[in-house]
Design an enzyme around this catalytic site. Sequence first.
Site, PDB file in Angstrom:
ATOM      1  N   ASP A 109     -13.235  33.060  73.608  1.00  0.00           N
ATOM      2  CA  ASP A 109     -13.837  32.316  74.725  1.00  0.00           C
ATOM      3  C   ASP A 109     -15.328  32.653  74.873  1.00  0.00           C
ATOM      4  OD1 ASP A 109     -13.962  30.717  76.971  1.00  0.00           O
ATOM      5  OD2 ASP A 109     -12.393  31.779  78.081  1.00  0.00           O
ATOM      6  N   ASP A 137     -11.095  22.764  80.218  1.00  0.00           N
ATOM      7  CA  ASP A 137     -10.388  23.481  81.279  1.00  0.00           C
ATOM      8  C   ASP A 137      -9.688  22.503  82.215  1.00  0.00           C
ATOM      9  OD1 ASP A 137     -10.776  26.038  80.539  1.00  0.00           O
ATOM     10  OD2 ASP A 137     -12.466  26.429  81.854  1.00  0.00           O
TER      11      ASP A 137
HETATM   12  C1  DGJ Z   1     -12.168  29.795  80.404  1.00  0.00           C
HETATM   13  C2  DGJ Z   1     -11.108  29.178  79.548  1.00  0.00           C
HETATM   14  O1  DGJ Z   1     -11.432  27.884  79.233  1.00  0.00           O
HETATM   15  C3  DGJ Z   1      -9.774  29.279  80.286  1.00  0.00           C
HETATM   16  O2  DGJ Z   1      -8.786  28.623  79.549  1.00  0.00           O
HETATM   17  C4  DGJ Z   1      -9.459  30.720  80.485  1.00  0.00           C
HETATM   18  O3  DGJ Z   1      -9.282  31.340  79.257  1.00  0.00           O
HETATM   19  C5  DGJ Z   1     -10.557  31.385  81.268  1.00  0.00           C
HETATM   20  N1  DGJ Z   1     -11.843  31.165  80.654  1.00  0.00           N
HETATM   21  C6  DGJ Z   1     -10.312  32.856  81.395  1.00  0.00           C
HETATM   22  O4  DGJ Z   1     -11.356  33.512  81.976  1.00  0.00           O
END
Ligand code: DGJ
Length: 745
Positions: free
Chosen positions: A478, A548
Amino acid sequence: MSIHFDEADMSFHLRAGSSSYILQVVRGRCLAHRYWGPLLGNGRLAQPLVMIPRAFSPSPFPDDPLFSPDTVPQEYPAFGAGDFRAPAFEVQSTDGSTVVDLRYQGHRILDGKPSLPGLPATYVETDDEAQTLEIDMADPLNGLALTLRYTAFARRNVIARSVLFVNRGSAPLRVLRALSAAVDFPDAGFEMTRLSGAWSRERTPYRAPLLPGGQFIESRRGASSHQQNPFVAFSRPGTSEEHGDVYGMSLVYSGNFLAGAEVDQFATARALAGINPFDFTWLLMPGESFQTPEAVLVYSGEGFGGMSRTYHRLYRERLARGQYRDTERPILLNNWEATYFRFDAGTLTELAHSAADLGVELFVLDDGWFGRRDNDHSSLGDWTVDERKLPDGLNDLAARIESDGLRFGLWFEPEMVSPDSDLYRAHPDWCLHVAGRSRSEGRNQLVLDLSREDVCAYIVDAVSKVLKSAPIRYVKWDMNRHMTEVGSALLPPERQRETAHRYMLGLYRVLETVTAAFPDVLFESCSGGGGRFDPGFLYYMPQCWTSDNTDAIARLEIQFGTSLVYPAVSMGAHVSAVPNHQVGRDTRLFTRGLVAMMGSFGYELDVRRLSQEDRDEIRRQIAFYREIRPLAQFGDQYRLRWPEGDGGGAAWMYVAQDKREAVVTFVQNLALANAPVRFLRLAGLDPHVNYHVSLFTEAGQGRGIEPPPGMAACTAGGDELMAAGLVVPYLHGDFRACCWRLQSV
Ligand code: DGJ
């Protein structure tokens, strides 16, 4: 032979699949662009370059005033010696001037495709898949030498381009602009499509006619970004999904970029793509070189669908690498939306146990397992297990999960550091910063300075230690903020503006090292959802968390937009809880399942708290997805109806490479009383084959929804299904969906 050099008129014909690309050396030294489009059988242009007298267009040749760099279609245009249009590159000599006069020196035609050192790029597995043309150009005065590289893929409508800058002189040169590709179209009768958006609203296609002047998209965020994707397409007005000419330009890069076109005074269009020149310079000392990223050019005579399928196959087969490139991706459960930061070993094993009972294949532990991370205020950089939550460590957790028959996966955000972390306390100079200035935080974190070798080594070591500590079969990588105060403690002042690109080179080295050291791990990239959904990342990690935003209806638009360039198998897509956490919408589980099956399928909700009815539905979904997985992940995708279109819903289908099987999905928008009968004209089938068609609708939808006899299952010819279409059953309620399987008989 994909590439032919015609010595008589000094022209090069690049044959890429059913397309031609022609360039020519004119006046013995200038490299002109002559043609890009459908295949020309003669392999050359009979008509010469047309030069018309133009006021205010200067010529470097006193004997030939008609010849002006300002009106010649150029292959890699410079600025300062007659061409006033947007240049592809700009280099400053030690005398401070930026005039460059590039001249043809020679060329080579090679079988296959050389790799780009340190950069992600498309590749071939055998030399007969492509040929590469390398053209050497040089400036007679300042020592600048360029090699323009073109790879023509024999069986794909693809030309991959990049440029190598070398300083062959004795004084330093400063590269101010170094784009990867320029295409001078002879006219500007195009519409330009870009994929724009924001966090949770990534990659909506916008299409608008080209107008005089510049129209560019760019990222200045230090990442390819949610806001703009490194891709543009130029299409003729009236081009549709399956008809018309489209020219795509996609940049294999994950950092700041520029892409777009400029329309000049004579209604020609110059398309450009490459590293964003904004806030960029690169000092080239004598003997040093600079390699641009690769731009992937695709021509389609079969509309946007044809372009997308060319990109899908190329990026699936010859950009993505490693064991998972051709392997079906597991159905996963991610705990993020189920627990966020609130979990312990008990919660996780319960979740995994419940998921295993449903048929899930991989359990992914997301953010919050390390340091003392109970929220997003701390611990990034401290990649050691939080023993308050996981007293027996990751190995024990993984073992418990594996004993349920699931594989175990883990989240990291390796490029970041929390000010509240041991790492930051020990190395406050390891983040991007400018001495004496405050350090802007985003999500309470700072960006590590990956232009530094020691920082990259720390990341490789920290991630590797964790991956060796337990049977971790999947990694989610991430990145949750963009770059500010872009400066490095180690670079001298004259190299500070190299930091953002040096960061990308450092990141690519890290990704190469980690993915090579753990070849059995499936890597999925992520940047607050799809903030770095770009070809650069797909080279290292064959899938990416698309957004997200997990709402099925919002996802339709995001996934359709993403599919313009990126293959279904690369798009992480999960079924989440209702009301949806991002938009509050309530959508049927059946619909959520079908929408997530458009990509690499998984779940992201608390499966312990489901009703028996929902558990049964999820079991059916998983069984169904397992059956269609090879098709959905590796078939050809046809977008039958875009979600925002006027057809009252979205529809798409996947067709097996041998056309023996297909799966079709329809999701309606708002329900309509007394609605007309709807038909879906299918695509990509074999017109001479009969298909057994079986319809799947949601059980017990309420009145009037059972498909009339003859609709639930029938046998029909591919020709009928494509010409007359498939009847869509009446679906009672907003956002209801249905799906068909087609199997040849
Ligand atoms: C952003 C990601 O896109 C989410 O799926 C998740 O992993 C969060 N970060 C966790 O902090």
